[in-house]
Design an enzyme around this catalytic site. Sequence first.
Site, PDB file in Angstrom:
ATOM      1  N   VAL A  77      20.774   4.963  48.099  1.00  0.00           N
ATOM      2  CA  VAL A  77      20.685   4.646  49.307  1.00  0.00           C
ATOM      3  C   VAL A  77      21.831   5.735  49.926  1.00  0.00           C
ATOM      4  O   VAL A  77      23.107   5.144  49.764  1.00  0.00           O
ATOM      5  CB  VAL A  77      21.066   3.066  49.897  1.00  0.00           C
ATOM      6  CG1 VAL A  77      21.251   2.973  51.171  1.00  0.00           C
ATOM      7  CG2 VAL A  77      19.764   2.377  49.245  1.00  0.00           C
ATOM      8  N   PRO A  78      21.576   6.665  50.565  1.00  0.00           N
ATOM      9  CA  PRO A  78      22.585   7.647  50.720  1.00  0.00           C
ATOM     10  C   PRO A  78      23.635   7.682  51.895  1.00  0.00           C
ATOM     11  O   PRO A  78      23.613   8.195  52.841  1.00  0.00           O
ATOM     12  CB  PRO A  78      21.479   8.992  51.115  1.00  0.00           C
ATOM     13  CG  PRO A  78      20.404   8.225  51.760  1.00  0.00           C
ATOM     14  CD  PRO A  78      20.431   7.111  50.922  1.00  0.00           C
ATOM     15  N   CYS A  79      24.509   6.685  51.663  1.00  0.00           N
ATOM     16  CA  CYS A  79      25.819   6.528  52.626  1.00  0.00           C
ATOM     17  C   CYS A  79      26.493   7.682  52.790  1.00  0.00           C
ATOM     18  O   CYS A  79      27.333   7.983  53.662  1.00  0.00           O
ATOM     19  CB  CYS A  79      26.478   5.263  52.190  1.00  0.00           C
ATOM     20  SG  CYS A  79      27.016   5.044  50.532  1.00  0.00           S
ATOM     21  N   HIS A  80      26.653   8.453  51.706  1.00  0.00           N
ATOM     22  CA  HIS A  80      27.353   9.640  51.590  1.00  0.00           C
ATOM     23  C   HIS A  80      26.805  10.890  52.762  1.00  0.00           C
ATOM     24  O   HIS A  80      27.498  11.745  53.248  1.00  0.00           O
ATOM     25  CB  HIS A  80      27.423  10.456  50.242  1.00  0.00           C
ATOM     26  CG  HIS A  80      26.083  10.833  49.930  1.00  0.00           C
ATOM     27  ND1 HIS A  80      25.063  10.177  49.410  1.00  0.00           N
ATOM     28  CD2 HIS A  80      25.309  11.948  49.903  1.00  0.00           C
ATOM     29  CE1 HIS A  80      24.028  10.716  49.037  1.00  0.00           C
ATOM     30  NE2 HIS A  80      24.043  11.945  49.501  1.00  0.00           N
ATOM     31  N   ARG A  81      25.810  10.404  53.491  1.00  0.00           N
ATOM     32  CA  ARG A  81      25.044  11.323  54.453  1.00  0.00           C
ATOM     33  C   ARG A  81      25.585  11.123  55.762  1.00  0.00           C
ATOM     34  O   ARG A  81      25.218  11.618  56.790  1.00  0.00           O
ATOM     35  CB  ARG A  81      23.519  11.404  54.293  1.00  0.00           C
ATOM     36  CG  ARG A  81      23.235  12.141  53.051  1.00  0.00           C
ATOM     37  CD  ARG A  81      21.571  12.009  52.808  1.00  0.00           C
ATOM     38  NE  ARG A  81      21.332  12.285  51.635  1.00  0.00           N
ATOM     39  CZ  ARG A  81      20.035  11.935  51.139  1.00  0.00           C
ATOM     40  NH1 ARG A  81      19.204  11.170  51.681  1.00  0.00           N
ATOM     41  NH2 ARG A  81      19.652  12.311  49.731  1.00  0.00           N
TER      42      ARG A  81
END
Length: 165
Positions: A133-137
């Site tokens: 779940v790409p919170c780094h984006r």
Amino acid sequence: MKFKNTLLFTSHIDTRLGGVRLVATDQGLAGVWFDAQRHFPDITGWQTNDAHPVLAEAATQLRDYFEGRRRQFDLPLDLSHGTAFQQAVWQALRAIPAGATTSYGRLSAGVGKPAAVRAVGAAVGRNPISVIVPCHRVLGADGSLTGYAGGLDRKTALLELEGAL
């Protein structure tokens, strides 16, 4: 992250960005945390099971991702351990494709809460399934790298891996 009345299975893998703790319930993958990541849960009482089908597949897909052989994940997820608002934010994160980024403001607008940028930021910070779940984006309004529970060095490395930086 509070997991209540749920049987939890866990395993641990090593990646080029450090150790990663994986957690699954009967419903799906419920957690991916880098070692020493902020908001790392208390794992006391969790059952280690490297052969658990969801954990084994998550480990394979994450290894492929870190080696540049995968850009998307195909895993059953269990995001039920957050509030309804957190779950909405986490679902919105899943729509950000690899190689792309968004801002907290755009994410807030996307979940129908344009004035709730801080609350959205808090929900992003509590994302229990890092990388997948790409919170780094999610970046600051000016495109700056801001907050990442796994550390800004890892956020930078993930975005570089995806070609977003």
